[in-house]
Design a protein around this motif. Structure first.
Motif, PDB file in Angstrom:
ATOM      1  N   VAL A 118       0.787  -1.129  -0.092  1.00 26.41           N
ATOM      2  CA  VAL A 118      -0.023   0.159  -0.197  1.00 26.41           C
ATOM      3  C   VAL A 118       1.000   1.338  -0.242  1.00 26.41           C
ATOM      4  O   VAL A 118       1.917   1.373   0.560  1.00 26.41           O
ATOM      5  N   ASN A 134      -2.908   2.450  -4.538  1.00 29.26           N
ATOM      6  CA  ASN A 134      -4.020   2.998  -3.527  1.00 29.26           C
ATOM      7  C   ASN A 134      -5.222   2.921  -4.042  1.00 29.26           C
ATOM      8  O   ASN A 134      -5.600   3.011  -5.226  1.00 29.26           O
ATOM      9  N   THR A 135      -6.316   2.493  -3.223  1.00 25.07           N
ATOM     10  CA  THR A 135      -7.543   2.035  -3.626  1.00 25.07           C
ATOM     11  C   THR A 135      -8.637   2.769  -2.767  1.00 25.07           C
ATOM     12  O   THR A 135      -8.368   2.759  -1.515  1.00 25.07           O
ATOM     13  N   PHE A 136      -9.622   3.300  -3.383  1.00 19.87           N
ATOM     14  CA  PHE A 136     -10.912   3.624  -2.973  1.00 19.87           C
ATOM     15  C   PHE A 136     -11.820   2.495  -3.245  1.00 19.87           C
ATOM     16  O   PHE A 136     -12.254   2.485  -4.534  1.00 19.87           O
ATOM     17  N   ASN A 170      -6.047   7.165   4.072  1.00 14.00           N
ATOM     18  CA  ASN A 170      -4.813   7.142   3.374  1.00 14.00           C
ATOM     19  C   ASN A 170      -4.241   6.231   2.191  1.00 14.00           C
ATOM     20  O   ASN A 170      -3.211   6.418   1.736  1.00 14.00           O
ATOM     21  N   MET A 171      -5.360   5.294   2.033  1.00 16.37           N
ATOM     22  CA  MET A 171      -4.898   4.421   0.879  1.00 16.37           C
ATOM     23  C   MET A 171      -5.957   4.814  -0.221  1.00 16.37           C
ATOM     24  O   MET A 171      -5.955   4.068  -1.170  1.00 16.37           O
ATOM     25  N   SER A 172      -6.780   5.975  -0.075  1.00 18.49           N
ATOM     26  CA  SER A 172      -7.656   6.275  -0.817  1.00 18.49           C
ATOM     27  C   SER A 172      -7.320   7.173  -1.936  1.00 18.49           C
ATOM     28  O   SER A 172      -7.002   8.359  -1.622  1.00 18.49           O
ATOM     29  N   PRO A 173      -6.903   6.805  -3.296  1.00 16.93           N
ATOM     30  CA  PRO A 173      -6.635   7.993  -4.295  1.00 16.93           C
ATOM     31  C   PRO A 173      -7.821   9.098  -4.624  1.00 16.93           C
ATOM     32  O   PRO A 173      -7.485  10.229  -4.663  1.00 16.93           O
ATOM     33  N   VAL A 174      -9.021   8.742  -4.039  1.00 22.13           N
ATOM     34  CA  VAL A 174      -9.817   9.858  -4.011  1.00 22.13           C
ATOM     35  C   VAL A 174      -9.629  11.162  -2.928  1.00 22.13           C
ATOM     36  O   VAL A 174      -9.584  12.125  -3.102  1.00 22.13           O
TER      37      VAL A 174
END
Lengths: 131, 397
Positions: free
Chosen positions: A17, A56-58, B378-382
């Protein structure tokens, strides 16, 4: 349980991550409106081998697990091999995904391809990914 | 610590209800339609249960119809009013965009049969006004169906005002009170409600049983054809253990309502006060016109399902209106109806608490959520795009 132990493991302890400032290729796929965005970063050496991957994931649990699994599957592999990663391979490695979550594995495959695509574009080589 | 904070989905059964059910199964196993004394003793239990339900709704026992739950009651109420309207050439129905699917899907079925439905838009605060209902009324309006309290965000609609308006215009008024019953006072007489649906498992009763209240004179059509049970309007041998369990739970909930309401409201406020400190979060729905125990937040930049899974890891059972939790691609129609964009609606969290919860449990939730939200952001590109200003924030602060 909705998810396999493998999925839960990769969701709870995602591998690779993060972001990569000096990435050689970056791919972003998905759409926030639909609830999933994956961004994948790759570092490639002069022998076209992927030496490092970050993501990175949403998205939901299976989106995070699929991204994590995909990074593990391409890390240390030559680019020519990485672009062959299929969503089925990701699903199998995760011991399956529920039917309505299969699109997450498709996104993971697309994220890898988009990152490789970007790498080739940056290198000035004609992309051979999206055919 | 394990915290069950999904009481709007279903509740743990009350001990009183369970004991009543076991007693019924052991001692009143007869068929209430049988003439022998075993059957007639069961029939007596059925009468008692009907009286209890009627008493706490301020209705007459003859206006109580036992069903297999809230969805069936919603279906039957709407289809009945539609049939009655159609006979008079009235084929228009008024409802809202954020009803439960038991209502919305029944309305959609009627639309295919030539009915016209006006779906009132809900304001950002999760409320509609009686004036908006009045403005939508037409000569051919056959039914107004508006939920008492919303299942996802917990907002309570101005039911008495709408009831008065419907009575004045002589239009049948149905309300889906599944989330409200047993939690806030309901008086079908004072609220001028013509039909009402409720479900036992939302107030510590058993699953698979509910009530359709239909005011005397309302003509019901059958959803289930067969025997003469429920005065010919709902066939099938009565699920007596569930019915008496429901009545016991309803009586208990209504008798303790004031006390519970105070306790649960305090728990809810503890949650709201704790969670609203999270940056770029907001409470959905009006702050005061809401059920005692329902809290719904959205957190920008994250997706609800992963939030739920991580909360479950910490022993917290909650729910979300995110698409991924429903099996569809769209997030909750309730949140979208409030004008929340798709990408933001994915980040919703519903916590619904009851009298069995404790302040310590709320503290555990308030302590757990911020860290999980931060981790996922923290791991969200959005979130990354929001931070960099590449994407516009929907929420303030």
């Amino acid at each position: 349980m909705l998810y396999s132990e493998k999925v839960m493991d990769h969701f709870q302890h995602p591998r690779n991550v993060g972001k990569m400032e000096d990435a050689d290729g970056v791919g972003e796929v998905g759409n926030a409106k639909c609830g999933d965005i994956m961004k994948m970063y790759i570092k490639v050496d002069d022998k076209d081998v992927i030496t490092d991957v970050k993501f990175n994931t949403f998205g939901c649990g299976s989106a995070i697990a699929s991204s994590s699994m995909a990074t593990e599957m391409i890390k240390g592999k030559p680019i020519t091999e990485a672009i062959k990663l299929s969503n089925q391979a990701v699903v199998e490695a995760l011991d399956g995904l529920p039917a309505h979550k299969l699109h997450c594995s498709v996104l993971a495959e697309e994220a890898v391809k988009a990152a490789v695509d970007d790498y080739y574009t940056k290198k000035g080589v004609k992309p051979k990914v999206q055919e | 610590m394990y915290v069950y904070a999904d009481n709007a989905a279903t509740t743990k059964m009350s001990e009183t209800a369970m004991k009543t059910m076991i007693d019924c199964m052991e001692n009143y196993y007869g068929n209430p339609s049988s003439l022998h004394s075993v059957g007639q003793e069961a029939a007596t239990k059925l009468v008692e249960a009907r009286e209890i339900m009627a008493r706490y709704l301020h209705a007459n026992p003859s206006e109580i119809y036992f069903t297999a739950g809230g969805s069936e009651a919603d279906n039957q109420a709407i289809l009945s009013a539609a049939a009655a309207g159609e006979r008079k050439g009235k084929k228009h129905i008024i409802s809202t965009t954020f009803e439960h699917h038991a209502v919305l899907h029944t309305l959609q079925k009627l639309e295919k049969q030539g009915f016209e439905v006006t779906y009132l838009d809900v304001h950002r605060n999760g409320l509609i006004t009686a004036k908006e209902v009045a403005d939508a009324v037409r000569e051919d309006t056959a039914l107004i169906t508006i939920m008492y309290a919303n299942n996802e965000i917990g907002t309570i609609q101005p039911i008495a005002e709408i009831g008065a308006l419907c009575r004045e215009k002589k239009i049948p008024f149905h309300t889906d009170a599944v989330q409200a019953a047993g939690h806030i006072p309901i008086d079908v007489e004072a609220d001028q409600i013509d039909m009402l649906s409720l479900s036992a498992h939302k107030f510590h009763g058993p699953k698979g049983v509910g009530v359709l209240y239909a005011r005397k004179g309302m003509q019901l059509v059958n959803v289930i054809e067969g025997g003469a049970q429920e005065r010919g309007k709902r066939a099938g041998t009565e699920n007596l253990p569930a019915i008496v369990g429901m009545a016991a739970a309803f009586r208990e909930s209504c008798e303790n309502m004031e006390k519970n309401k105070e306790k649960i409201t305090a728990l809810r406020e503890q949650l709201i006060n704790g969670l609203e400190k999270i940056p770029y979060s907001v409470l959905n729905g009006d702050r005061t016109h809401r059920l005692p125990g329902t809290v719904n937040f959205i957190f920008e930049g994250i997706e609800g399902e992963s939030l739920l899974l991580l909360l479950d890891d910490k022993g917290i059972a909650a729910s979300s209106g995110s698409a991924c939790t429903s099996g569809s691609l769209d997030p909750s129609h309730v949140l979208l109806s409030l004008g929340i964009p798709h990408e933001v609606a994915h980040g919703s969290l519903r916590l619904s608490v009851g009298e069995y919860n404790t302040p310590e449990e709320m503290e555990h939730i308030v302590n757990s959520v911020p860290g999980i939200v931060e981790y996922l952001r923290n791991m969200s590109p959005v979130w990354e795009e929001l931070k960099k200003g590449e994407r516009k924030h929907f929420l303030q602060k």
